[in-house]
Write a protein that holds these residues in place. Structure first.
Motif, PDB file in Angstrom:
ATOM      1  N   LYS A   2      49.476  41.491 -16.380  1.00  0.00           N
ATOM      2  CA  LYS A   2      50.685  41.128 -15.621  1.00  0.00           C
ATOM      3  C   LYS A   2      50.994  39.647 -15.777  1.00  0.00           C
ATOM      4  O   LYS A   2      52.165  39.259 -15.959  1.00  0.00           O
ATOM      5  CB  LYS A   2      50.498  41.489 -14.149  1.00  0.00           C
ATOM      6  CG  LYS A   2      51.713  41.183 -13.277  1.00  0.00           C
ATOM      7  CD  LYS A   2      51.466  41.596 -11.826  1.00  0.00           C
ATOM      8  CE  LYS A   2      52.673  41.255 -10.945  1.00  0.00           C
ATOM      9  NZ  LYS A   2      52.428  41.644  -9.526  1.00  0.00           N
ATOM     10  N   THR A   3      49.942  38.807 -15.711  1.00  0.00           N
ATOM     11  CA  THR A   3      50.147  37.361 -15.856  1.00  0.00           C
ATOM     12  C   THR A   3      50.704  37.024 -17.230  1.00  0.00           C
ATOM     13  O   THR A   3      51.636  36.213 -17.359  1.00  0.00           O
ATOM     14  CB  THR A   3      48.821  36.621 -15.621  1.00  0.00           C
ATOM     15  OG1 THR A   3      48.333  36.931 -14.310  1.00  0.00           O
ATOM     16  CG2 THR A   3      49.016  35.121 -15.736  1.00  0.00           C
ATOM     17  N   ILE A   4      50.171  37.669 -18.268  1.00  0.00           N
ATOM     18  CA  ILE A   4      50.655  37.423 -19.631  1.00  0.00           C
ATOM     19  C   ILE A   4      52.100  37.879 -19.769  1.00  0.00           C
ATOM     20  O   ILE A   4      52.940  37.182 -20.368  1.00  0.00           O
ATOM     21  CB  ILE A   4      49.742  38.142 -20.641  1.00  0.00           C
ATOM     22  CG1 ILE A   4      48.341  37.500 -20.640  1.00  0.00           C
ATOM     23  CG2 ILE A   4      50.351  38.105 -22.046  1.00  0.00           C
ATOM     24  CD1 ILE A   4      47.279  38.353 -21.314  1.00  0.00           C
ATOM     25  N   ALA A   5      52.402  39.041 -19.210  1.00  0.00           N
ATOM     26  CA  ALA A   5      53.778  39.557 -19.305  1.00  0.00           C
ATOM     27  C   ALA A   5      54.780  38.642 -18.611  1.00  0.00           C
ATOM     28  O   ALA A   5      55.901  38.447 -19.093  1.00  0.00           O
ATOM     29  CB  ALA A   5      53.833  40.963 -18.709  1.00  0.00           C
TER      30      ALA A   5
ATOM     31  N   GLY B 126      53.414  34.456 -20.170  1.00  0.00           N
ATOM     32  CA  GLY B 126      53.003  34.193 -21.536  1.00  0.00           C
ATOM     33  C   GLY B 126      51.498  34.077 -21.677  1.00  0.00           C
ATOM     34  O   GLY B 126      50.771  33.871 -20.693  1.00  0.00           O
ATOM     35  N   PRO B 127      50.981  34.216 -22.898  1.00  0.00           N
ATOM     36  CA  PRO B 127      49.526  34.231 -23.111  1.00  0.00           C
ATOM     37  C   PRO B 127      48.827  32.934 -22.728  1.00  0.00           C
ATOM     38  O   PRO B 127      47.643  32.962 -22.380  1.00  0.00           O
ATOM     39  CB  PRO B 127      49.388  34.525 -24.614  1.00  0.00           C
ATOM     40  CG  PRO B 127      50.714  34.201 -25.204  1.00  0.00           C
ATOM     41  CD  PRO B 127      51.728  34.462 -24.145  1.00  0.00           C
ATOM     42  N   ASP B 128      49.517  31.803 -22.787  1.00  0.00           N
ATOM     43  CA  ASP B 128      48.861  30.542 -22.449  1.00  0.00           C
ATOM     44  C   ASP B 128      48.717  30.316 -20.948  1.00  0.00           C
ATOM     45  O   ASP B 128      48.235  29.265 -20.516  1.00  0.00           O
ATOM     46  CB  ASP B 128      49.611  29.363 -23.082  1.00  0.00           C
ATOM     47  CG  ASP B 128      49.411  29.302 -24.587  1.00  0.00           C
ATOM     48  OD1 ASP B 128      48.378  29.819 -25.057  1.00  0.00           O
ATOM     49  OD2 ASP B 128      50.286  28.756 -25.277  1.00  0.00           O
ATOM     50  N   SER B 129      49.125  31.309 -20.147  1.00  0.00           N
ATOM     51  CA  SER B 129      48.927  31.216 -18.696  1.00  0.00           C
ATOM     52  C   SER B 129      47.570  31.754 -18.272  1.00  0.00           C
ATOM     53  O   SER B 129      47.244  31.748 -17.080  1.00  0.00           O
ATOM     54  CB  SER B 129      50.027  31.966 -17.961  1.00  0.00           C
ATOM     55  OG  SER B 129      49.944  33.356 -18.239  1.00  0.00           O
TER      56      SER B 129
ATOM     57  N   PHE C 124      43.903  38.899 -29.641  1.00  0.00           N
ATOM     58  CA  PHE C 124      44.721  39.942 -29.028  1.00  0.00           C
ATOM     59  C   PHE C 124      45.541  39.432 -27.847  1.00  0.00           C
ATOM     60  O   PHE C 124      46.718  39.769 -27.738  1.00  0.00           O
ATOM     61  CB  PHE C 124      43.826  41.131 -28.663  1.00  0.00           C
ATOM     62  CG  PHE C 124      43.369  41.858 -29.898  1.00  0.00           C
ATOM     63  CD1 PHE C 124      44.090  42.927 -30.394  1.00  0.00           C
ATOM     64  CD2 PHE C 124      42.265  41.423 -30.608  1.00  0.00           C
ATOM     65  CE1 PHE C 124      43.719  43.569 -31.560  1.00  0.00           C
ATOM     66  CE2 PHE C 124      41.868  42.055 -31.782  1.00  0.00           C
ATOM     67  CZ  PHE C 124      42.605  43.128 -32.268  1.00  0.00           C
ATOM     68  N   ILE C 125      44.967  38.619 -26.996  1.00  0.00           N
ATOM     69  CA  ILE C 125      45.806  37.965 -25.989  1.00  0.00           C
ATOM     70  C   ILE C 125      46.750  36.980 -26.682  1.00  0.00           C
ATOM     71  O   ILE C 125      47.901  36.824 -26.278  1.00  0.00           O
ATOM     72  CB  ILE C 125      44.936  37.270 -24.925  1.00  0.00           C
ATOM     73  CG1 ILE C 125      44.227  38.338 -24.085  1.00  0.00           C
ATOM     74  CG2 ILE C 125      45.769  36.343 -24.040  1.00  0.00           C
ATOM     75  CD1 ILE C 125      43.247  37.780 -23.064  1.00  0.00           C
ATOM     76  N   GLY C 126      46.274  36.349 -27.755  1.00  0.00           N
ATOM     77  CA  GLY C 126      47.130  35.476 -28.552  1.00  0.00           C
ATOM     78  C   GLY C 126      47.187  34.041 -28.066  1.00  0.00           C
ATOM     79  O   GLY C 126      48.141  33.318 -28.370  1.00  0.00           O
ATOM     80  N   SER C 127      46.173  33.602 -27.350  1.00  0.00           N
ATOM     81  CA  SER C 127      46.087  32.223 -26.889  1.00  0.00           C
ATOM     82  C   SER C 127      44.777  31.621 -27.372  1.00  0.00           C
ATOM     83  O   SER C 127      43.788  32.332 -27.581  1.00  0.00           O
ATOM     84  CB  SER C 127      46.149  32.161 -25.361  1.00  0.00           C
ATOM     85  OG  SER C 127      45.883  30.859 -24.886  1.00  0.00           O
ATOM     86  N   ALA C 128      44.747  30.309 -27.534  1.00  0.00           N
ATOM     87  CA  ALA C 128      43.496  29.615 -27.867  1.00  0.00           C
ATOM     88  C   ALA C 128      42.837  29.049 -26.619  1.00  0.00           C
ATOM     89  O   ALA C 128      41.942  28.207 -26.715  1.00  0.00           O
ATOM     90  CB  ALA C 128      43.770  28.502 -28.871  1.00  0.00           C
ATOM     91  N   ASN C 129      43.263  29.524 -25.452  1.00  0.00           N
ATOM     92  CA  ASN C 129      42.704  29.004 -24.203  1.00  0.00           C
ATOM     93  C   ASN C 129      41.349  29.633 -23.901  1.00  0.00           C
ATOM     94  O   ASN C 129      41.132  30.270 -22.864  1.00  0.00           O
ATOM     95  CB  ASN C 129      43.655  29.277 -23.030  1.00  0.00           C
ATOM     96  CG  ASN C 129      44.811  28.310 -22.991  1.00  0.00           C
ATOM     97  OD1 ASN C 129      44.816  27.303 -23.684  1.00  0.00           O
ATOM     98  ND2 ASN C 129      45.810  28.612 -22.166  1.00  0.00           N
TER      99      ASN C 129
ATOM    100  N   ALA D 159      45.469  32.776 -14.427  1.00  0.00           N
ATOM    101  CA  ALA D 159      44.359  33.733 -14.406  1.00  0.00           C
ATOM    102  C   ALA D 159      43.225  33.141 -15.243  1.00  0.00           C
ATOM    103  O   ALA D 159      43.439  32.757 -16.397  1.00  0.00           O
ATOM    104  CB  ALA D 159      44.789  35.089 -14.961  1.00  0.00           C
ATOM    105  N   LEU D 160      42.043  33.076 -14.665  1.00  0.00           N
ATOM    106  CA  LEU D 160      40.916  32.363 -15.269  1.00  0.00           C
ATOM    107  C   LEU D 160      39.673  33.225 -15.184  1.00  0.00           C
ATOM    108  O   LEU D 160      39.366  33.780 -14.126  1.00  0.00           O
ATOM    109  CB  LEU D 160      40.716  31.040 -14.506  1.00  0.00           C
ATOM    110  CG  LEU D 160      39.553  30.141 -14.885  1.00  0.00           C
ATOM    111  CD1 LEU D 160      39.716  29.622 -16.313  1.00  0.00           C
ATOM    112  CD2 LEU D 160      39.472  28.965 -13.900  1.00  0.00           C
ATOM    113  N   TRP D 161      38.961  33.341 -16.304  1.00  0.00           N
ATOM    114  CA  TRP D 161      37.709  34.105 -16.342  1.00  0.00           C
ATOM    115  C   TRP D 161      36.594  33.152 -16.743  1.00  0.00           C
ATOM    116  O   TRP D 161      36.607  32.595 -17.842  1.00  0.00           O
ATOM    117  CB  TRP D 161      37.837  35.244 -17.336  1.00  0.00           C
ATOM    118  CG  TRP D 161      36.748  36.299 -17.255  1.00  0.00           C
ATOM    119  CD1 TRP D 161      35.557  36.229 -16.593  1.00  0.00           C
ATOM    120  CD2 TRP D 161      36.782  37.593 -17.863  1.00  0.00           C
ATOM    121  NE1 TRP D 161      34.842  37.390 -16.741  1.00  0.00           N
ATOM    122  CE2 TRP D 161      35.570  38.239 -17.515  1.00  0.00           C
ATOM    123  CE3 TRP D 161      37.705  38.257 -18.662  1.00  0.00           C
ATOM    124  CZ2 TRP D 161      35.275  39.534 -17.961  1.00  0.00           C
ATOM    125  CZ3 TRP D 161      37.406  39.544 -19.096  1.00  0.00           C
ATOM    126  CH2 TRP D 161      36.204  40.188 -18.757  1.00  0.00           C
TER     127      TRP D 161
END
Length: 876
Positions: free
Chosen positions: A89-92, A95-98, A122-127, A388-390
Motif C-alpha cells: 500500500k505504501t509503495i502504491a 512510490g518505492p522510495d517510501s 522487485f520493490i525497485g528501490s535501493a533503500n 515503512a521501515l523493516w
C-alpha cells in the motif's frame, strides 16, 4: 542425557569478522559445549573470550517466540499478511522510495541475498542499507576508488609472513583477539615488529615497538608524510607504478599537508617512516579508527597510496588489510546489501550491470541511483519521507549516531517492522510488528570473513516452535507482495546456488567476486562445504589480488588519489572542550543482546565507563569510581570514571555497548553527531565533542539479587551474575525509607530483613533472606561503594550470614573482578599468586593460573599488574 555422546558440528562464530571456526556439541539441556575448530584456517582452534562463552548465550529465556502486532501475539499468517499489505500500500501510494530495509552483518549471506533481491530487484528501490555502513563503508569506498572494486587484496597468512605490521585505528588485541595472537606468534617465531597508530594507548600497545598517539582524524597527514618520505628515500617501485595512475597528483597533495597537525614528535614520525620504508614485507591493518570518520575514505586511500607506490600489495607478507567488525559484513557487501551497491560487486549506476542483473532475476527495472544510507535513511523516516521501515537483526536506537533522534524516528515512522530473536532491545520496543527469527546455532547458511573466506554456519540446536529463518520470512513477504516465482525458495542451499550463479555475470564483466565454481553444489556438497576463500571460478581460486596489477578500473590500473587532511566535523570549544572517542571493549559485543547473557563476560567490566586523563580528572574534581555526566549538542550520558594516562589530555574514551536494558544513561551513541563521510556515508563515531562534569549524587549503592532488579535511580547499570544480578546505582534525590525502597526494587515484600543504618552518615546495608538463603543485598553510602563485589555476587543462594560486612571472611579468599574471562580468573587471585609464588612474568602467571593462555587478550592487563608491583617495590 548430558550430550557428551553427540557428535560435534562444525560452524562459525557469530561475532567479529575474523570468522573463527567452532565445534559445537549440544549438552542435552538446551545449551552447548563450544571449542575452537583446529582445522579452520581463520583461527586454527583459537577462540577469544566471547567465542569461548558462546554456550552461555543460547537458550529460550530471552527469546521472542511468536509474532506480535502492537504488543499482542498473532499468527504468522496475520503478521506477514500485514507486513506485505502495508508495504504494498505504501509503495502504491508513495512510490518505492517510501520504504526501506535496514539490515545487519548478523544476517547470513543467503538471508542478505533475498533481502537485497526483494528491495532492489522487485520493490525497485535501493533503500536497503546495513549496520556495516557504521563500520566498513569507508573501506569499501577506498577499495573501489583505488582498485575499481571492493577487493580485499591479502589474506590472514600475510600476518604470519610480515616483517612489520602497522595497526592503524585498530585495537586488535581486544576487537580481533585471535588475529592479534596470530600476530604475536609471528613476532615470537620471526621477530615481526609492531607499530600502533591510535590516539589512545590500548591493549594492542602492550607488545608494540612504537606507539604513535596522533591527534584524532589526522591519519591522512601522517600517511601523506610517509608517501613523501617513500619518494625521497628511493623506495618507489617504478616497475609496479606502471600499473598505477595518479601518482604525481597524489605526491603533490602529500607535500602540501603539514605533519605537525598530527601532534606527533618528529623523532617518532621519522622512526615510523624509516621502519615502514625499510621493511619490504609490511602489512597495514586498519579498522574503525580509520573508517569511522568524516574523512574515513581518504584515510583508507592514504594508506593504499603508500602500498601502491611501493608495490607492496598482493604478495605474501605485505599489503593493506581491512579487518571487519561484523561476522558477515563481507557477505553483505558481496550480495549488494549496501544502498550504493549492486549484487556481486557490480555497479548500481552502470546500465549494463543493471540490465544483466535484471535479466538474471527476471525483475522489473532496478534503481539507477544509490538509495538512502543509514544516517540519511533514519532522517528520512523522521521527516516522513520513508513511511515503512523493516529493521532486521540490529539495534539502531542504540548503535546509530544521534541515537535519541534515531529512536524518535523509528517510533514516529508510519509502519515499522523488526525481525529479531528478542523483544528486549531498544529498537524492538518501538516496532509496530515484531517477527521472531531463528538464532545462531539454529540457522543454516554461509558467512564471509575479512580475508574472503566463506564458511558454513550450521544448525546444531533445534529451533523452537515459532521463529523462522530470515530468508524464509523475507521470501514469504515477497510472495505475498506478488512475486511468487522469484521467491519460491525451499532451502538456503538453493539461494546460495542462485547467488553463485549470479556471480558468473560479475566474472564475465571482469569483476573480482566470482564464486560460479560453487553454483552446481548439490545439497550434500553445500552441507559439507569447507572454508573456501573466493574467488572460485574457472580462472582463479582464492589467493591474493594485484600482485602483478590486474585492477578493475577500465584501464586495468589502480588509482592513487590526491588527498589532504581535514579536521573532524565537530570542533571543540568552550561549551564542549573534550574530544570523545567511542569503541568496543574486550568481552562485550555491539549492543549486548548476546554477550550480556553470559555472566562470565559481564564480570570483567560490568557497567559503562569513561576513560579520562589524570589532568582532566583533577580539573573536573573527579576521582576514580566517581560518576561523570557527558553532554553534547545531541544527548547526554552518565558513566563511571576510570582515570588513566592511556588517554591524552582533552580526550575521552567510552564504549558503545550499553543499552536501556542494562544502563539507560549509558547509551553513548546518543552523544555522537550524525556527521558522515561525503564519499562513504559512514558516521564519525571517533571524534564527537562533549562537556564533562562530575555527577553529584545524594547517594550511591551496590546491589545483588537473585531476581532481575527494577531500580529507581538517576543512574543504574545492571549485569547478570552466575547466581542472579548485580547493579550499580546513584541518584540525586534522597530516599526516606530504604527498607521500602529495597523491597520494591527486589520484589521481596515478605522476605526477612537484616539491616544496619546510620542516618547521620547516610549509610545503609540491607540483606533479604528467604528459607535461610540470601535473596538480595543492598549497600548504600554518600560516596561510591567500596565492597567486595565478586564475593557478594557469589553469596546469593547461600546462607549469607556475614554479607552485611561487604567483605569475605579472612579465611575465605575473594577472587576479585574478573581479569581473564576465558578461564574466570580474578584480580585478587592473580595478585595473591604474584605475592605468594613470586611470579614475575605474564607467562609464569599463565602457567600457574591459566590466565592469559587462551585468547591472550587479558595479557596486557596482567602485565600492568606486574608493572605496578615492580613500581611499588622500587618506591619502597
Amino acid at each position: 542425557m548430558d550430550g557428551s555422546g553427540l557428535p560435534e558440528t562444525r560452524s562459525t562464530c557469530p561475532y567479529c569478522g575474523v570468522g573463527c571456526g567452532v565445534l559445537l556439541r549440544p549438552d542435552g539441556q538446551g545449551g552447548l559445549a563450544v571449542r575452537g575448530d583446529p582445522d579452520h584456517p581463520a583461527n586454527w582452534g583459537k577462540l577469544c573470550s566471547k567465542g569461548a562463552a558462546l554456550g552461555e548465550t543460547v537458550g529460550l529465556g530471552e527469546r521472542l517466540l511468536a509474532p506480535q502486532i502492537a504488543g499482542q501475539q498473532v499468527t504468522w499468517d496475520h503478521a506477514l499478511g500485514q507486513v506485505a499489505a502495508r508495504f504494498s500500500k505504501t509503495i502504491a501510494q508513495h512510490g518505492p522510495d517510501s520504504v526501506a530495509f535496514y539490515v545487519s552483518g548478523q544476517l547470513l549471506t543467503e538471508d542478505y541475498y533475498v533481502a537485497n533481491k526483494l528491495m532492489k530487484g522487485f520493490i525497485g528501490s535501493a533503500n536497503i542499507d546495513t549496520n556495516s555502513r557504521l563500520c566498513m563503508a569507508s573501506s569499501v569506498a577506498g577499495h573501489k576508488r583505488a582498485f575499481g572494486t571492493d577487493t580485499v587484496p591479502g589474506t590472514y597468512e600475510d600476518l604470519d609472513e610480515a616483517d612489520l605490521v602497522v595497526l592503524v585505528g585498530s585495537n586488535l588485541a581486544w576487537c580481533h583477539p585471535v588475529l592479534y595472537q596470530r600476530l604475536l606468534e609471528a613476532r615470537r617465531q620471526r621477530g615481526t615488529r609492531i607499530i600502533v597508530i591510535d590516539p589512545r594507548r590500548t591493549a594492542s600497545c602492550d607488545q608494540a615497538d612504537l606507539h604513535l598517539a596522533l591527534e584524532p582524524g589526522s591519519d591522512v597527514a601522517l600517511f601523506n608524510h610517509l608517501l613523501t618520505r617513500i619518494y625521497e628515500g628511493g623506495a618507489l617501485d617504478k616497475s609496479y607504478l606502471r600499473h598505477v595512475s595518479g601518482f604525481d597528483d597524489a605526491l603533490h597533495a602529500a607535500y602540501a599537508d603539514d605533519i605537525a597537525v598530527t601532534g606527533l614528535e618528529p623523532a617518532a614520525v621519522a622512526q615510523f617512516c624509516a621502519e615502514w620504508i625499510r621493511s619490504e614485507r609490511v602489512v597495514t591493518v586498519y579498522s574503525q579508527g580509520v573508517n569511522q570518520s568524516t574523512s574515513g575514505s581518504d584515510k583508507v586511500n592514504a594508506i593504499l597510496n603508500c602500498h601502491l607506490a611501493t608495490g607492496r600489495i598482493g604478495k605474501p607478507g605485505l599489503g593493506p588489510l581491512s579487518v571487519t567488525g561484523q561476522p558477515n559484513a563481507m557477505g553483505g557487501r558481496e550480495v549488494g546489501g549496501l544502498a550504493n551497491m549492486l549484487a556481486c560487486h557490480l555497479d548500481l549506476e552502470n546500465a549494463d550491470h543493471r540490465a544483466a542483473v535484471r535479466g538474471f532475476w527476471g525483475s522489473g527495472p532496478l534503481p539507477m541511483a544509490p538509495g538512502r544510507k543509514a544516517v540519511d535513511m533514519f532522517r528520512a523516516a523522521e521527516e516522513g519521507r520513508i513511511k515503512a521501515l523493516w529493521i532486521i537483526h540490529t539495534n539502531p536506537a542504540v548503535s546509530m549516531p544521534d541515537a535519541d533522534r534515531v529512536a524518535r524516528a523509528i517510533a514516529n515512522c508510519d509502519f515499522t517492522v523488526v525481525s529479531d530473536i528478542t523483544a528486549s532491545t531498544d529498537t524492538a520496543r518501538l516496532a509496530d510488528v515484531l517477527l521472531p527469527a531463528t538464532a545462531w546455532a539454529e540457522k543454516s547458511g554461509t558467512v564471509t570473513n575479512s580475508d574472503r573466506t566463506i564458511s558454513r554456519q550450521r544448525p546444531v540446536l533445534p529451533a523452537p516452535e515459532g521463529p523462522r529463518d530470515d530468508w524464509a520470512i523475507l521470501a514469504d513477504v515477497g510472495r505475498r507482495m506478488g512475486w511468487a516465482a522469484a521467491f519460491d525458495y525451499t532451502s538456503p542451499a538453493e539461494i546460495f546456488r542462485e547467488h553463485a550463479a549470479l556471480s558468473a555475470i560479475a566474472g564475465r564483466f571482469g569483476r573480482d567476486f566470482d564464486i560460479s565454481g560453487l553454483s552446481d553444489l548439490d545439497d550434500n556438497a553445500y552441507d559439507a562445504l569447507p572454508p573456501t576463500r573466493w574467488p572460485v571460478s574457472q580462472t582463479k581460486r582464492g589467493g591474493r589480488f594485484f600482485g602483478d596489477g590486474g585492477f578493475f578500473h577500465r584501464d586495468g590500473k589502480a588509482r592513487m588519489l590526491p588527498l589532504r587532511w581535514r579536521e573532524p566535523a565537530a570542533r571543540t570549544d568552550r561549551r564542549y572542550p573534550f574530544r570523545l572517542n567511542t569503541g568496543r571493549i574486550r568481552d562485550q559485543w555491539h549492543t549486548m543482546t548476546r554477550t550480556a547473557l553470559s555472566p562470565r563476560l559481564s564480570a570483567h567490566l560490568a557497567e559503562p565507563f569513561v576513560d579520562l586523563h589524570p589532568e582532566d580528572a583533577a580539573r573536573l574534581d573527579v576521582a576514580a569510581a566517581d560518576l561523570v555526566t557527558l553532554t553534547s549538542a545531541h544527548g547526554s550520558a552518565i558513566l563511571r570514571a576510570r582515570i588513566t594516562d592511556a588517554q591524552t589530555p582533552g580526550q575521552l574514551f567510552a564504549p558503545m555497548h550499553w543499552t536501556a536494558e542494562y544502563a539507560p544513561k549509558g547509551r553513548v551513541d546518543a552523544l555522537v553527531a550524525g556527521a558522515t563521510d561525503p564519499v562513504s556515508g559512514q558516521p564519525e563515531s571517533k571524534a564527537a565533542v562533549v562537556a564533562a562534569a562530575r555527577f553529584d549524587a545524594a547517594w550511591y549503592a551496590f546491589a545483588v539479587s537473585a531476581n532481575q532488579l527494577a531500580p529507581r535511580a538517576s543512574y543504574w547499570a545492571r549485569a547478570r551474575t552466575a547466581t542472579g544480578w548485580r547493579a550499580e546505582l546513584a541518584c540525586t534525590a534522597p530516599v526516606a525509607n530504604w527498607e521500602a525502597e529495597a523491597r520494591e526494587m527486589f520484589d521481596l515484600p515478605d522476605a526477612s530483613l537484616q539491616m544496619v543504618e546510620d542516618a547521620a552518615r547516610g549509610t545503609a546495608r540491607l540483606a533479604f533472606h528467604d528459607g535461610g538463603r540470601l535473596r538480595a543485598a543492598l549497600f548504600v553510602a554518600p560516596e561510591p561503594i567500596a565492597v567486595m563485589r565478586a564475593y557478594l555476587t557469589g553469596q546469593i543462594g547461600e546462607p549469607g550470614r556475614e554479607v552485611l560486612t561487604g567483605r569475605t571472611a579472612a579465611d575465605r579468599p575473594d577472587p576479585g573482578p574478573v581479569i581473564c574471562a576465558c578461564l574466570n580468573v580474578g584480580l585478587n587471585t592473580i595478585l595473591t599468586a604474584i605475592e605468594s609464588q613470586g611470579l614475575i612474568s605474564v607467562d609464569q602467571i599463565g602457567a600457574a593460573l591459566g590466565a592469559g593462555t587462551n585468547c591472550g587478550s587479558c595479557r596486557p592487563e596482567i602485565a600492568t599488574l606486574l608493572a605496578a608491583r615492580s613500581m611499588r617495590e622500587a618506591a619502597e
